[in-house]
Design an enzyme around this catalytic site. Sequence first.
Site, PDB file in Angstrom:
ATOM      1  N   ALA A   1       0.758  -0.995  -0.074  1.00 38.13           N
ATOM      2  CA  ALA A   1      -0.154  -0.075  -0.549  1.00 38.13           C
ATOM      3  C   ALA A   1       1.116   1.394  -0.198  1.00 38.13           C
ATOM      4  O   ALA A   1       2.206   1.089   0.523  1.00 38.13           O
ATOM      5  CB  ALA A   1      -0.805  -0.065   1.322  1.00 38.13           C
TER       6      ALA A   1
ATOM      7  N   GLY B   1       0.310  -5.324   0.608  1.00 36.83           N
ATOM      8  CA  GLY B   1      -0.617  -5.412  -0.767  1.00 36.83           C
ATOM      9  C   GLY B   1      -0.233  -5.836  -1.704  1.00 36.83           C
ATOM     10  O   GLY B   1      -0.844  -6.168  -2.128  1.00 36.83           O
TER      11      GLY B   1
ATOM     12  N   GLU C   1      -0.643  -9.675  -0.594  1.00 29.30           N
ATOM     13  CA  GLU C   1      -1.926 -10.054  -1.041  1.00 29.30           C
ATOM     14  C   GLU C   1      -2.638 -10.307  -2.234  1.00 29.30           C
ATOM     15  O   GLU C   1      -3.437 -10.625  -2.410  1.00 29.30           O
ATOM     16  CB  GLU C   1      -2.334  -8.956   0.396  1.00 29.30           C
TER      17      GLU C   1
ATOM     18  N   GLU D   1       4.350  -4.928   6.775  1.00 32.00           N
ATOM     19  CA  GLU D   1       3.403  -4.239   8.176  1.00 32.00           C
ATOM     20  C   GLU D   1       3.450  -4.087   9.286  1.00 32.00           C
ATOM     21  O   GLU D   1       3.712  -2.921   9.385  1.00 32.00           O
ATOM     22  CB  GLU D   1       1.793  -4.823   7.787  1.00 32.00           C
TER      23      GLU D   1
HETATM   24  N1  CO8 Z   1       4.241   2.903  -0.694  1.00 36.20           N
HETATM   25  C1  CO8 Z   1       5.647   4.635  -0.897  1.00 36.20           C
HETATM   26  N2  CO8 Z   1       6.416   4.298  -1.486  1.00 36.20           N
HETATM   27  C2  CO8 Z   1       6.610   3.539  -1.473  1.00 36.20           C
HETATM   28  C3  CO8 Z   1       6.285   2.362  -1.312  1.00 36.20           C
HETATM   29  C4  CO8 Z   1       5.400   2.512  -0.084  1.00 36.20           C
HETATM   30  N3  CO8 Z   1       4.521   0.772  -0.226  1.00 36.20           N
HETATM   31  N4  CO8 Z   1       7.339   1.669  -1.073  1.00 36.20           N
HETATM   32  C5  CO8 Z   1       8.477   2.361  -1.916  1.00 36.20           C
HETATM   33  N5  CO8 Z   1       7.745   3.399  -2.491  1.00 36.20           N
HETATM   34  C6  CO8 Z   1       9.034   4.379  -3.296  1.00 36.20           C
HETATM   35  C7  CO8 Z   1       9.675   5.235  -2.135  1.00 36.20           C
HETATM   36  O1  CO8 Z   1       9.419   5.801  -0.796  1.00 36.20           O
HETATM   37  C8  CO8 Z   1      10.539   5.763  -3.018  1.00 36.20           C
HETATM   38  O2  CO8 Z   1      10.007   7.138  -3.663  1.00 36.20           O
HETATM   39  P1  CO8 Z   1      10.888   8.499  -3.419  1.00 36.20           P
HETATM   40  O3  CO8 Z   1      11.687   7.963  -4.535  1.00 36.20           O
HETATM   41  O4  CO8 Z   1      10.059   9.143  -3.811  1.00 36.20           O
HETATM   42  O5  CO8 Z   1      12.085   8.362  -2.341  1.00 36.20           O
HETATM   43  C9  CO8 Z   1      10.290   4.414  -4.562  1.00 36.20           C
HETATM   44  O6  CO8 Z   1       9.626   4.690  -4.229  1.00 36.20           O
HETATM   45  C10 CO8 Z   1      12.020   3.603  -4.845  1.00 36.20           C
HETATM   46  O7  CO8 Z   1      11.935   3.181  -3.255  1.00 36.20           O
HETATM   47  P2  CO8 Z   1      13.260   2.898  -2.237  1.00 36.20           P
HETATM   48  O8  CO8 Z   1      14.398   4.238  -2.552  1.00 36.20           O
HETATM   49  O9  CO8 Z   1      12.865   2.719  -1.351  1.00 36.20           O
HETATM   50  O10 CO8 Z   1      13.565   2.211  -2.659  1.00 36.20           O
HETATM   51  P3  CO8 Z   1      14.915   0.640  -2.243  1.00 36.20           P
HETATM   52  O11 CO8 Z   1      15.660  -0.515  -3.783  1.00 36.20           O
HETATM   53  O12 CO8 Z   1      15.818   1.585  -1.874  1.00 36.20           O
HETATM   54  O13 CO8 Z   1      14.204  -0.016  -1.356  1.00 36.20           O
HETATM   55  C11 CO8 Z   1      12.341  -1.870  -0.685  1.00 36.20           C
HETATM   56  C12 CO8 Z   1      12.623  -1.127  -2.251  1.00 36.20           C
HETATM   57  C13 CO8 Z   1      12.802  -2.524  -0.006  1.00 36.20           C
HETATM   58  C14 CO8 Z   1      11.136  -2.319  -1.651  1.00 36.20           C
HETATM   59  C15 CO8 Z   1      11.578  -0.905   0.015  1.00 36.20           C
HETATM   60  O14 CO8 Z   1      11.015   0.853  -1.130  1.00 36.20           O
HETATM   61  C16 CO8 Z   1      10.331  -0.969   0.849  1.00 36.20           C
HETATM   62  O15 CO8 Z   1      10.942  -1.231   2.104  1.00 36.20           O
HETATM   63  N6  CO8 Z   1       8.567  -0.547   0.639  1.00 36.20           N
HETATM   64  C17 CO8 Z   1       8.647  -0.337   1.256  1.00 36.20           C
HETATM   65  C18 CO8 Z   1       7.828  -2.023   1.441  1.00 36.20           C
HETATM   66  C19 CO8 Z   1       6.410  -2.189   2.594  1.00 36.20           C
HETATM   67  O16 CO8 Z   1       6.469  -1.767   3.762  1.00 36.20           O
HETATM   68  N7  CO8 Z   1       5.246  -2.285   2.068  1.00 36.20           N
HETATM   69  C20 CO8 Z   1       4.339  -2.539   2.858  1.00 36.20           C
HETATM   70  C21 CO8 Z   1       3.198  -1.413   2.900  1.00 36.20           C
HETATM   71  S1  CO8 Z   1       2.093  -1.403   4.034  1.00 36.20           S
HETATM   72  C22 CO8 Z   1       1.195  -1.990   3.394  1.00 36.20           C
HETATM   73  O17 CO8 Z   1       1.522  -2.810   2.204  1.00 36.20           O
HETATM   74  C23 CO8 Z   1       0.025  -2.196   3.831  1.00 36.20           C
HETATM   75  C24 CO8 Z   1      -1.655  -3.337   2.998  1.00 36.20           C
HETATM   76  C25 CO8 Z   1      -2.571  -2.906   3.896  1.00 36.20           C
HETATM   77  C26 CO8 Z   1      -3.141  -2.164   4.748  1.00 36.20           C
HETATM   78  C27 CO8 Z   1      -3.771  -0.827   3.616  1.00 36.20           C
HETATM   79  C28 CO8 Z   1      -5.379  -1.600   3.999  1.00 36.20           C
HETATM   80  C29 CO8 Z   1      -6.211  -0.771   3.958  1.00 36.20           C
END
Ligand code: CO8
Length: 259
Positions: free
Chosen positions: A65, A110, A113, A133
């Site tokens: 998400a 997500g 999921e 999460e």
């Molecule tokens: N949301 C928003 N932006 C994101 C997300 C995300 N989930 N993942 C990556 N991005 C963005 C980063 O912020 C970055 O943006 P910017 O260039 O503007 O800073 C860009 O994408 C590239 O990402 P990274 O620079 O972080 O890339 P890396 O190669 O360094 O890392 C990762 C890749 C490991 C995948 C890292 O981006 C990461 O950990 N992302 C988040 C993963 C995460 O925690 N996902 C779970 C989110 S919560 C969720 O899914 C809940 C679902 C259920 C709730 C909703 C019910 C309604």
Amino acid sequence: MYKTLIYEKKDNIGILTINRPDKLNAISNELTSELSKLLDDIEKDEGLRVLIITGKGDKAFVAGADIKELVDRDARQGRKVSQERQEIFSHIENLQIPVIAAVNGYALGGGLELALACSIRICSDKAQFGAPEVKLGIIPGDGGTQRLPRLIGLGRAMELILTGDFIDAQEAFRIGLVNKVFPLEELMEKVMELAQKIASRPPLAVRYAKEAVNRSQEGDTASGFALESYLHALSCTTEDKKEGVSAFLEKRKGKFKGK
Ligand code: CO8
């Protein structure tokens, strides 16, 4: 025309690409509502035999998400969003045609999921899977607590959901999370071959078989989803959620208090 999705058809196979590559295809509210509309159209397309879902770019299927939208999410919104997304993912699960997830890269939160709602998962050797999460101080809200244990067993699902750790493509294959792993360059070609094979089978038999196989997994899903949604809503009220989300956005390690 969609902003966050690309939809194309090759003969009787639909290819839906999640298209926010600069945000690793994170699921925003806009994307959710576009997906809902597109699914309604796909449902009406009687010529379609198989749907493939993939992510734009070579890095991510869907990295979860959109964490920016979590910043101000309170319990009421958490419940609403969770229910909406559960409904959309259940729509995917229950489409009459089979849906294949072509997991090209990260499938997290997500995104995992979403892949779980598909009928079959095939991934690239670069894919990584996880339910991070808990590291943000929340719990899954798009059906993951119910679908993941059914697919890979209670213990393994519990470990993934409680640790938030990622696993690679080979481990995902070993535990039955994905059916096959291919080099990234070959992924779409191989998925297309599988889609074509299924599309060549009698459509009604395929449809009924999918429905029957899906039915085998139904315990009391509705109450499982309701519980997940309430608990997700509750997790949105915690200080640790505020800290976990801020820490991610500020690119630092979170400090959690259990509040
Ligand atoms: N949301 C928003 N932006 C994101 C997300 C995300 N989930 N993942 C990556 N991005 C963005 C980063 O912020 C970055 O943006 P910017 O260039 O503007 O800073 C860009 O994408 C590239 O990402 P990274 O620079 O972080 O890339 P890396 O190669 O360094 O890392 C990762 C890749 C490991 C995948 C890292 O981006 C990461 O950990 N992302 C988040 C993963 C995460 O925690 N996902 C779970 C989110 S919560 C969720 O899914 C809940 C679902 C259920 C709730 C909703 C019910 C309604």
